[in-house]
Write an enzyme that holds these catalytic residues in place. Structure first.
Site, PDB file in Angstrom:
ATOM      1  N   HIS A 119       0.820  -1.214   0.000  1.00  0.00           N
ATOM      2  CA  HIS A 119       0.000   0.000   0.000  1.00  0.00           C
ATOM      3  C   HIS A 119       0.860   1.273   0.000  1.00  0.00           C
ATOM      4  CE1 HIS A 119      -3.731  -2.369   1.610  1.00  0.00           C
ATOM      5  NE2 HIS A 119      -3.497  -2.573   0.332  1.00  0.00           N
ATOM      6  N   CYS A 130       2.501  13.457 -13.651  1.00  0.00           N
ATOM      7  CA  CYS A 130       3.509  12.885 -14.558  1.00  0.00           C
ATOM      8  C   CYS A 130       4.130  11.632 -13.936  1.00  0.00           C
ATOM      9  CB  CYS A 130       4.568  13.921 -14.918  1.00  0.00           C
ATOM     10  SG  CYS A 130       5.745  14.313 -13.614  1.00  0.00           S
ATOM     11  N   GLU A 221      -8.760  -8.878  17.544  1.00  0.00           N
ATOM     12  CA  GLU A 221     -10.214  -9.123  17.504  1.00  0.00           C
ATOM     13  C   GLU A 221     -10.511 -10.020  16.308  1.00  0.00           C
ATOM     14  OE1 GLU A 221     -11.995  -4.798  18.498  1.00  0.00           O
ATOM     15  OE2 GLU A 221     -10.366  -4.945  17.079  1.00  0.00           O
TER      16      GLU A 221
END
Ligand code: BJW
Ligand code: ZN
Length: 246
Positions: A119, A130, A221
């Site tokens: 990412h 550009c 979790e």
């Protein structure tokens, strides 16, 4: 299956390990995650902060958001989870690959080298217009200032991957090549600190399973894709990664 405390993954010289990390791994370094209480997407909807459309609509707001995060990331230090991954790489060498969704740079600062940042990088800047190369950049552009490319005058932007943008195909190819190269090894896939909400990263567990990998998840979790893993360890990565990778 939830296992607490987890057994060691027994990294021996037949084992190849592919790791996927997410924001939870940096939580113990004091960096906020994206979803959940205190998460980054709780302040403003992510479409306004982390999409090309959001940037086009209010580039100064987006730069303020990323500038604050640059400052926080620069103050943070890698934690025991990052260090356990460095140690695993030292032992496994080329039989180790770390794919991170994190943009904070903490894996690299901890010493990880066989690392793919799918990412992008918070501390990198590139031109939105550009094809000028990305440059390292720790600047905080806070006061409504939007930096411009000195080649084409287009708006510069943080070198991260926003929603709706393609990941670098070379990164996904590198993961495939790793799985192919070690197909005869004892192949392990370990995801840590990620909610499994964002694709294509959330589907890597399926890619690895199809190649015969044994799959492990470490998360505080229940993750959205937890059902796709054979082994699920609930807890903090700073505690569990050193145990699993011991
Ligand atoms: C702990 C802990 C501790 C806490 N120890 N654990 C298929 C189906 C549906 C949608 C799509 C799809 N394919 C593509 C899409 C669209 C989209 C997508 O996934 N949308 C979903 C919302 C449904 N994906 C994309 O657009 C991607 N591009 C793409 O696929 O291109 C082709 C295409 C485009 C359009 C349509 C179709 C195809 C690009 C995704 C880019 C993601 N970018 C971001 C922002 C980066 C820049 C920035 O930082 O601002 O990346 S979003 C954000 O989420 C960031 C993260 O890397 C990513 C994942 O989050 P992560 O790491 O999992 O964090 P959290 O907060 O979600 O979870 C943390 C977890 O840790 C929690 O579970 C805690 O419990 C846990 N935890 N402390 C262990 N101590
Ligand atoms: Zn430019």
């Amino acid at each position: 299956m939830t296992e607490t405390p987890p057994p060691s993954l027994q990294l021996d010289d037949r084992t190849a390990l592919l790791v996927l990390t997410g924001a939870g791994v940096s939580a113990e370094s004091g960096l906020p995650t994206y979803r959940g209480t205190g998460g980054l997407w709780r302040s403003l909807p992510f479409e306004r902060l982390a999409s090309p459309e959001g940037f086009a609509g209010d580039p100064a707001l987006v730069w303020r958001f990323y500038s604050e995060r640059r400052e926080t990331a620069l103050r943070a230090e890698p934690n025991a989870g990052h260090r356990a991954l460095v140690e695993a790489e030292r032992r496994l060498g080329d039989r180790f690959l770390l794919v991170t969704q994190n943009v904070d740079g903490l894996h690299r600062r901890a010493g990880s080298e066989r690392l793919i940042e799918i990412h992008g990088r918070l501390l990198g800047t590139r031109c939105s217009r550009c094809d000028r190369e990305e440059v390292p950049d720790t600047t905080a552009y806070r006061e409504g200032h939007v930096p411009r490319c000195d080649r084409c005058r287009g708006m510069l932007r943080p070198a991260v991957v926003w929603f709706g943008e393609q990941l670098d195909p070379e990164h996904l190819d590198a993961v495939d090549r790793f799985l192919e190269r070690w197909r005869a090894a004892r192949l392990l896939f370990l995801a840590a600190g990620t909610s499994g909400a964002v694709w294509p990263a959330a589907g890597l567990v399926d890619v690895a399973r199809r190649r015969g990998a044994e799959t492990w998840l470490v998360n505080a979790e229940p993750a959205d894709n937890a059902g796709r893993f054979e082994h699920v360890c609930e807890g903090r990565s700073g505690t569990l990664l050193p145990l699993l990778l011991a």
